[in-house]
Design a protein around this motif. Structure first.
Motif, PDB file in Angstrom:
ATOM      1  N   ARG A 153       0.828  -1.206   0.000  1.00 16.03           N
ATOM      2  CA  ARG A 153       0.000   0.000   0.000  1.00 16.03           C
ATOM      3  C   ARG A 153       0.867   1.263   0.000  1.00 16.03           C
ATOM      4  N   LEU A 154       0.390   2.276  -0.701  1.00 19.80           N
ATOM      5  CA  LEU A 154       1.060   3.576  -0.719  1.00 19.80           C
ATOM      6  C   LEU A 154       0.018   4.659  -0.561  1.00 19.80           C
ATOM      7  N   VAL A 155       0.273   5.575   0.375  1.00 20.98           N
ATOM      8  CA  VAL A 155      -0.600   6.733   0.565  1.00 20.98           C
ATOM      9  C   VAL A 155       0.150   7.964   0.080  1.00 20.98           C
ATOM     10  N   LEU A 156      -0.473   8.700  -0.829  1.00 21.98           N
ATOM     11  CA  LEU A 156       0.147   9.876  -1.429  1.00 21.98           C
ATOM     12  C   LEU A 156      -0.764  11.070  -1.212  1.00 21.98           C
ATOM     13  N   ALA A 157      -0.240  12.089  -0.533  1.00 21.84           N
ATOM     14  CA  ALA A 157      -1.034  13.291  -0.264  1.00 21.84           C
ATOM     15  C   ALA A 157      -0.280  14.523  -0.730  1.00 21.84           C
ATOM     16  N   THR A 158      -1.011  15.486  -1.259  1.00 18.96           N
ATOM     17  CA  THR A 158      -0.385  16.725  -1.708  1.00 18.96           C
ATOM     18  C   THR A 158      -1.412  17.844  -1.719  1.00 18.96           C
ATOM     19  N   VAL A 159      -0.937  19.031  -2.092  1.00 14.43           N
ATOM     20  CA  VAL A 159      -1.817  20.169  -2.342  1.00 14.43           C
ATOM     21  C   VAL A 159      -2.103  20.153  -3.844  1.00 14.43           C
ATOM     22  N   PRO A 160      -3.323  19.784  -4.263  1.00 14.42           N
ATOM     23  CA  PRO A 160      -3.590  19.519  -5.674  1.00 14.42           C
ATOM     24  C   PRO A 160      -3.803  20.789  -6.499  1.00 14.42           C
ATOM     25  N   LEU A 161      -2.708  21.411  -6.887  1.00  9.58           N
ATOM     26  CA  LEU A 161      -2.757  22.611  -7.701  1.00  9.58           C
ATOM     27  C   LEU A 161      -1.917  22.406  -8.957  1.00  9.58           C
ATOM     28  N   ASP A 162      -2.349  22.984 -10.057  1.00 11.52           N
ATOM     29  CA  ASP A 162      -1.607  22.902 -11.311  1.00 11.52           C
ATOM     30  C   ASP A 162      -0.587  24.033 -11.336  1.00 11.52           C
ATOM     31  N   VAL A 163       0.517  23.844 -10.606  1.00  7.91           N
ATOM     32  CA  VAL A 163       1.541  24.890 -10.492  1.00  7.91           C
ATOM     33  C   VAL A 163       2.916  24.255 -10.667  1.00  7.91           C
ATOM     34  N   GLU A 164       3.846  25.023 -11.189  1.00  9.01           N
ATOM     35  CA  GLU A 164       5.200  24.537 -11.405  1.00  9.01           C
ATOM     36  C   GLU A 164       6.198  25.653 -11.134  1.00  9.01           C
ATOM     37  N   GLY A 165       7.039  25.457 -10.126  1.00 15.40           N
ATOM     38  CA  GLY A 165       8.075  26.418  -9.799  1.00 15.40           C
ATOM     39  C   GLY A 165       7.548  27.759  -9.331  1.00 15.40           C
ATOM     40  N   VAL A 166       6.437  27.765  -8.609  1.00 15.72           N
ATOM     41  CA  VAL A 166       5.814  29.009  -8.155  1.00 15.72           C
ATOM     42  C   VAL A 166       6.417  29.430  -6.812  1.00 15.72           C
ATOM     43  N   GLU A 167       6.804  30.689  -6.723  1.00 25.58           N
ATOM     44  CA  GLU A 167       7.307  31.226  -5.463  1.00 25.58           C
ATOM     45  C   GLU A 167       6.124  31.525  -4.539  1.00 25.58           C
ATOM     46  N   ALA A 168       6.230  31.092  -3.288  1.00 20.90           N
ATOM     47  CA  ALA A 168       5.142  31.296  -2.334  1.00 20.90           C
ATOM     48  C   ALA A 168       5.729  31.488  -0.942  1.00 20.90           C
ATOM     49  N   VAL A 169       4.867  31.914  -0.011  1.00 26.31           N
ATOM     50  CA  VAL A 169       5.257  32.023   1.392  1.00 26.31           C
ATOM     51  C   VAL A 169       4.417  31.026   2.168  1.00 26.31           C
ATOM     52  N   PHE A 170       5.095  30.107   2.860  1.00 26.76           N
ATOM     53  CA  PHE A 170       4.421  29.056   3.612  1.00 26.76           C
ATOM     54  C   PHE A 170       4.822  29.178   5.072  1.00 26.76           C
ATOM     55  N   MET A 171       3.849  29.539   5.910  1.00 27.28           N
ATOM     56  CA  MET A 171       4.103  29.707   7.340  1.00 27.28           C
ATOM     57  C   MET A 171       5.313  30.614   7.584  1.00 27.28           C
ATOM     58  N   GLY A 172       5.363  31.688   6.804  1.00 28.29           N
ATOM     59  CA  GLY A 172       6.417  32.679   6.972  1.00 28.29           C
ATOM     60  C   GLY A 172       7.716  32.347   6.263  1.00 28.29           C
ATOM     61  N   GLN A 173       7.794  31.196   5.599  1.00 31.39           N
ATOM     62  CA  GLN A 173       9.009  30.779   4.904  1.00 31.39           C
ATOM     63  C   GLN A 173       8.807  30.871   3.394  1.00 31.39           C
ATOM     64  N   HIS A 174       9.806  31.389   2.698  1.00 34.98           N
ATOM     65  CA  HIS A 174       9.738  31.462   1.241  1.00 34.98           C
ATOM     66  C   HIS A 174      10.050  30.087   0.650  1.00 34.98           C
ATOM     67  N   VAL A 175       9.168  29.616  -0.233  1.00 33.49           N
ATOM     68  CA  VAL A 175       9.316  28.296  -0.835  1.00 33.49           C
ATOM     69  C   VAL A 175       9.033  28.376  -2.330  1.00 33.49           C
ATOM     70  N   ARG A 176       9.556  27.421  -3.058  1.00 37.28           N
ATOM     71  CA  ARG A 176       9.231  27.249  -4.475  1.00 37.28           C
ATOM     72  C   ARG A 176       8.417  25.966  -4.593  1.00 37.28           C
ATOM     73  N   VAL A 177       7.200  26.059  -5.080  1.00 41.67           N
ATOM     74  CA  VAL A 177       6.251  24.950  -5.038  1.00 41.67           C
ATOM     75  C   VAL A 177       5.926  24.445  -6.435  1.00 41.67           C
TER      76      VAL A 177
END
Length: 229
Positions: A153-177
């Motif tokens: 068995r494999l469980v796969l979870a994510t944030v299901p958005l059609d995005v590639e290399g998008v700069e964002a701020v996550f909980m105050g941290q800069h991330v590329r998503v």
């Protein structure tokens, strides 16, 4: 990333290369705050219950992006399973090792971690691929499927958005998503050799002042009998 050496006290030594990893830097900074922010996810709890209800006693489980060890490794190890957690953040690995001593944890990059075929009865991938590009995510899922036992068995979870290399701020941290929408994620799973048995989509707001509502999807999968090499 290369496996890191240890000092005589048993602590992980962190190389300059590892410190420069964007994902490691983000989750080193978040530490226990990440666990607190996501502790209220009922969908994550339901996903773990789904998995626990389908594992034979003493199953071997890989937790990819194991974070602080809670809730995933803690729930699985508490049910008597043999758990290996892997995380790129040395801060997270230290927290997890302290909080869930009944599981094992390694500071490593899942892209480069050697994985024996047919070696795990189950694998958890909870929101741990979002800072990889799409090719890397697809390749990691394929490698993980090959590491599953037949019918594993494999469980796969994510944030299901059609995005590639998008700069964002996550909980105050800069991330590329980078992510896939739900249908494309299902296609990635199926093409890797998984049957998607169930899926749950929900909206969750992390308990953090800098966080807003985000969509989550959980795919509950089983490895097919035959997986292409």
């Amino acid at each position: 990333m290369r496996r890191h050496p240890s000092d005589p006290t048993g602590r992980t030594l962190v190389t300059d290369e590892h410190r420069q990893s964007p994902a490691a830097a983000v989750f080193d900074a978040l530490g226990a705050a990440y666990e607190k922010a996501f502790a209220g996810s009922e969908a994550h709890r339901r996903s773990l219950e789904w998995l626990l209800g389908r594992l034979a006693p003493g199953s071997r489980v890989l937790d990819v992006g194991s974070g602080t060890g809670r809730p995933t490794a803690e729930a699985l190890a508490g049910a008597g399973h043999e758990v290996l957690g892997v995380d790129v953040s040395p801060v997270m690995v230290e927290l997890a090792s302290r909080q869930v001593p009944s599981a094992s944890f390694r500071c490593a990059d899942i892209r480069e971690l050697p994985l024996e075929e047919n070696s795990f009865d189950a694998i958890c991938v909870y929101f741990s691929l979002l800072q990889l590009d799409r090719h890397e995510q697809t390749d990691v899922v394929r490698r993980l499927v090959r590491a599953l036992t037949p019918d594993g068995r494999l469980v796969l979870a994510t944030v299901p958005l059609d995005v590639e290399g998008v700069e964002a701020v996550f909980m105050g941290q800069h991330v590329r998503v980078t992510s896939f929408d739900t249908l494309d994620l299902v296609a990635v799973a199926e093409e890797a050799g998984l049957d998607v048995l169930e899926r749950e989509e929900t909206l969750f707001t992390p308990a953090h002042p800098d966080a807003g509502p985000e969509p989550h999807v959980f795919l509950h999968c089983r490895r097919r009998d035959t997986v292409d090499a």
